[in-house]
Structure formats: C-alpha cells, structure tokens
Design an enzyme around this catalytic site. Structure first.
Site, PDB file in Angstrom:
ATOM      1  N   ASP A  89       0.132  21.241 -32.170  1.00 59.73           N
ATOM      2  CA  ASP A  89       0.007  22.170 -33.298  1.00 59.73           C
ATOM      3  C   ASP A  89      -0.357  23.566 -32.805  1.00 59.73           C
ATOM      4  O   ASP A  89      -0.622  23.764 -31.613  1.00 59.73           O
ATOM      5  CB  ASP A  89      -0.998  21.648 -34.344  1.00 59.73           C
ATOM      6  CG  ASP A  89      -2.375  21.332 -33.765  1.00 59.73           C
ATOM      7  OD1 ASP A  89      -2.622  21.642 -32.586  1.00 59.73           O
ATOM      8  OD2 ASP A  89      -3.204  20.768 -34.492  1.00 59.73           O
TER       9      ASP A  89
ATOM     10  N   ASN B  90     -12.281  16.771 -41.243  1.00 57.55           N
ATOM     11  CA  ASN B  90     -11.863  16.385 -42.594  1.00 57.55           C
ATOM     12  C   ASN B  90     -10.768  15.310 -42.561  1.00 57.55           C
ATOM     13  O   ASN B  90     -10.085  15.088 -43.546  1.00 57.55           O
ATOM     14  CB  ASN B  90     -11.374  17.613 -43.376  1.00 57.55           C
ATOM     15  CG  ASN B  90     -10.170  18.277 -42.699  1.00 57.55           C
ATOM     16  OD1 ASN B  90      -9.727  17.832 -41.638  1.00 57.55           O
ATOM     17  ND2 ASN B  90      -9.657  19.330 -43.299  1.00 57.55           N
TER      18      ASN B  90
ATOM     19  N   HIS C  82      -8.064  15.364 -40.624  1.00 57.11           N
ATOM     20  CA  HIS C  82      -6.713  15.804 -40.269  1.00 57.11           C
ATOM     21  C   HIS C  82      -6.346  15.333 -38.865  1.00 57.11           C
ATOM     22  O   HIS C  82      -7.209  15.095 -38.017  1.00 57.11           O
ATOM     23  CB  HIS C  82      -6.532  17.318 -40.435  1.00 57.11           C
ATOM     24  CG  HIS C  82      -7.207  18.196 -39.437  1.00 57.11           C
ATOM     25  ND1 HIS C  82      -7.667  19.457 -39.753  1.00 57.11           N
ATOM     26  CD2 HIS C  82      -7.475  18.034 -38.117  1.00 57.11           C
ATOM     27  CE1 HIS C  82      -8.182  20.009 -38.681  1.00 57.11           C
ATOM     28  NE2 HIS C  82      -8.088  19.170 -37.670  1.00 57.11           N
TER      29      HIS C  82
ATOM     30  N   GLU D 166      -3.283  18.319 -42.880  1.00 58.76           N
ATOM     31  CA  GLU D 166      -4.534  18.430 -43.619  1.00 58.76           C
ATOM     32  C   GLU D 166      -4.583  17.393 -44.744  1.00 58.76           C
ATOM     33  O   GLU D 166      -3.548  16.824 -45.117  1.00 58.76           O
ATOM     34  CB  GLU D 166      -4.628  19.830 -44.226  1.00 58.76           C
ATOM     35  CG  GLU D 166      -4.723  20.954 -43.192  1.00 58.76           C
ATOM     36  CD  GLU D 166      -6.155  21.187 -42.715  1.00 58.76           C
ATOM     37  OE1 GLU D 166      -6.905  20.199 -42.553  1.00 58.76           O
ATOM     38  OE2 GLU D 166      -6.522  22.351 -42.513  1.00 58.76           O
TER      39      GLU D 166
HETATM   40  C1  GLP Z   1      -8.147  21.196 -34.714  1.00 56.56           C
HETATM   41  C2  GLP Z   1      -6.669  20.936 -34.393  1.00 56.56           C
HETATM   42  C3  GLP Z   1      -6.419  19.508 -34.004  1.00 56.56           C
HETATM   43  C4  GLP Z   1      -7.619  19.000 -33.254  1.00 56.56           C
HETATM   44  C5  GLP Z   1      -8.735  18.842 -34.239  1.00 56.56           C
HETATM   45  C6  GLP Z   1     -10.049  18.405 -33.625  1.00 56.56           C
HETATM   46  O1  GLP Z   1      -8.283  22.100 -35.762  1.00 56.56           O
HETATM   47  N1  GLP Z   1      -5.743  21.329 -35.401  1.00 56.56           N
HETATM   48  O2  GLP Z   1      -5.232  19.402 -33.261  1.00 56.56           O
HETATM   49  O3  GLP Z   1      -7.291  17.767 -32.662  1.00 56.56           O
HETATM   50  O4  GLP Z   1      -8.904  20.020 -35.005  1.00 56.56           O
HETATM   51  O5  GLP Z   1     -10.597  19.411 -32.848  1.00 56.56           O
HETATM   52  P1  GLP Z   1     -11.838  19.160 -31.860  1.00 56.56           P
HETATM   53  O6  GLP Z   1     -11.326  18.243 -30.811  1.00 56.56           O
HETATM   54  O7  GLP Z   1     -12.169  20.517 -31.332  1.00 56.56           O
HETATM   55  O8  GLP Z   1     -12.901  18.544 -32.679  1.00 56.56           O
END
Ligand code: GLP
Length: 240
Positions: free
Chosen positions: A68, A134, A136, A141
């Site tokens: 992403d 949340n 996702h 989302e």
């Molecule tokens: C982000 C990204 C995801 C990521 C997730 C968790 O916003 N869009 O691809 O895996 O949230 O992030 P983190 O590993 O920093 O908790």
C-alpha cells in the site's frame, strides 16, 4: 474457521518469521511476494537482510510487490511506503529482487496508479500483512468487503492518528492506495504479523469475533493457508 496464532517470545519472533521467508525463497526462488511497511515488519526485514548477507536466501529471482501507499507525500519522504521498503529491505540486500513493484502515488491520477498496481498484484505466492489498530489490512479500512478491489480510498481518522507520530509537523495524508482484499485473498498463502500489547484487542477481534466489514482482517480467516505470527504480548490470553 478458527485460526490459532503461532506465538513467539518477542526476542525470537522476528527471526522465526524471517527464517520462514528465507525458506520460501529457497523453495521457490521466483517467489512473488507482497510485502507491507509499517513498524511491525522492521525487525523481520533486519533479520532477512542478515540471512541474505549470510547467503541463506536471495531475492535475486523474486518479485516484490508493495502492499500500500499514501497519496500526497513528496517522492523520497521517509514516511512513504516505497521509501520505507527500499531503506528497510531492498537497498540493503546483496542483490536486488528481479522486480520491485511500488505504487506510483505521484501519478496525477491515483486511480490509474491503482489500476496498474492491481496488475502487479495478480498471482501472488505470498502476501505478508501487518494489522492496523482498527482491523485494517493494507489500507483496506473498516467498511471494506472481502471482494474490495485494489483502489484509492479515503483513510479513517484512526489510521491517520496511528501514523501521526511519523509525520511531525506535516499533515498526515487523507488518502491511500491499497491492494484490494480480493487480491490478498487470492494469494496462495497469507501471513499476518502482529506484535505488541496494543494490538492484542484487535487481533482477538480479527480471529475470534464473527467476520465483519468492521474488521477487514477477519476476512483472512476464509483463506485456507493463513498463518498468524504473533508475539506473546499481541497474542495475550490466546497465547500459550
Ligand atoms: C498502516 C499500513 C499497513 C500497516 C498497518 C500497521 O497504516 N497501511 O500496511 O501494516 O498500518 O502498521 P504498524 O505495523 O506500524 O502497526
């Protein structure tokens, strides 16, 4: 389907996941793998780089597809997912992957960039995912459906708040591009990486509550080859 997380102590978690990724690369050197950014995979990439430098695995014939991207950040911004995957993994490998598909968020038409990335996201052997606070996965989302396509979408306040620490005084983007749930669920294998006590509640919801668009990670349980790698803190009472 009830999915049990594979639980490791915090100190061994990253090495275990990296070791498995190295094994996949050895078994299938032409692996087509989708990789996330975020903080969760950072120690895994550190360990994978160490294995690659030691000759225990190689991405030389592999294809890496980025999961992403934020829309609206300048090229090279350290918070951009393409910057993070390059500095955290790709640029540190002794030999680069045969192909690296990042998302062209600088395209004046983010929709066109999403369409192109959807082509790159076909026929994946392995999708590695982090878990949003949340529920996702990628930027799918809450409200996303199991057949949601690769697309541009507005980000929730929860996702933007979670990212705020990385942005300092800059504004957190309001939109993202993500590989869709449809392509994620079509991959041959899915790994969900979850660490830290703050993720314990959402991981439990993702694995134990009824499947729901309120927690898109819950769709992953449909997949016959889902593996969930958690550390003790994230697994909480579901752990050993
Ligand atoms: C982000 C990204 C995801 C990521 C997730 C968790 O916003 N869009 O691809 O895996 O949230 O992030 P983190 O590993 O920093 O908790």
């Amino acid at each position: 389907m009830t999915i049990e997380p594979e639980v490791y102590e915090a100190a061994t978690w990253a090495g275990a996941v990296a070791g498995l990724l190295a094994e996949r690369l050895r078994t299938n050197p032409s692996l087509r793998v989708c990789l996330p950014t975020g903080d969760t995979p950072v120690p895994v990439y550190d360990a994978v780089v160490a294995l690659a430098l030691a000759g225990a695995c190689s991405f030389e014939r592999a294809t890496v597809v980025l999961l992403d991207e934020w829309v609206g950040l300048a090229p090279g911004d350290p918070a951009r997912c393409d910057t993070r995957i390059r500095t955290g993994l790709i640029d540190r490998l002794p030999a680069p992957p045969a192909a690296l598909h990042v998302i062209d968020a600088d395209d004046p038409s983010p929709e066109a960039a999403a369409e192109r990335h959807d082509e790159a996201a076909r026929d994946l052997d392995l999708v590695v995912l982090g878990l949003g606070m949340n529920g996702h996965v990628g930027f799918n989302e809450p409200g996303s459906m199991a057949d949601s396509p690769t697309r541009v979408l507005p980000l929730t306040d929860a996702s933007r708040d979670a990212a705020r620490a990385r942005y300092g005084s800059r504004a957190v983007p309001v939109a993202g591009i993500t590989i869709g749930m449809d392509r994620i669920l079509a991959a041959r294998e899915i790994w969900l990486l979850v660490t830290g006590q703050r993720k314990a509640g959402i991981l439990r919801r993702a694995l134990r509550d009824p499947e729901s668009p309120d927690c898109p990670a819950s769709y992953l349980r449909r997949h016959p080859s889902l593996r969930v790698f958690a550390d003790d803190a994230a697994a909480g009472p579901m752990g050993r």
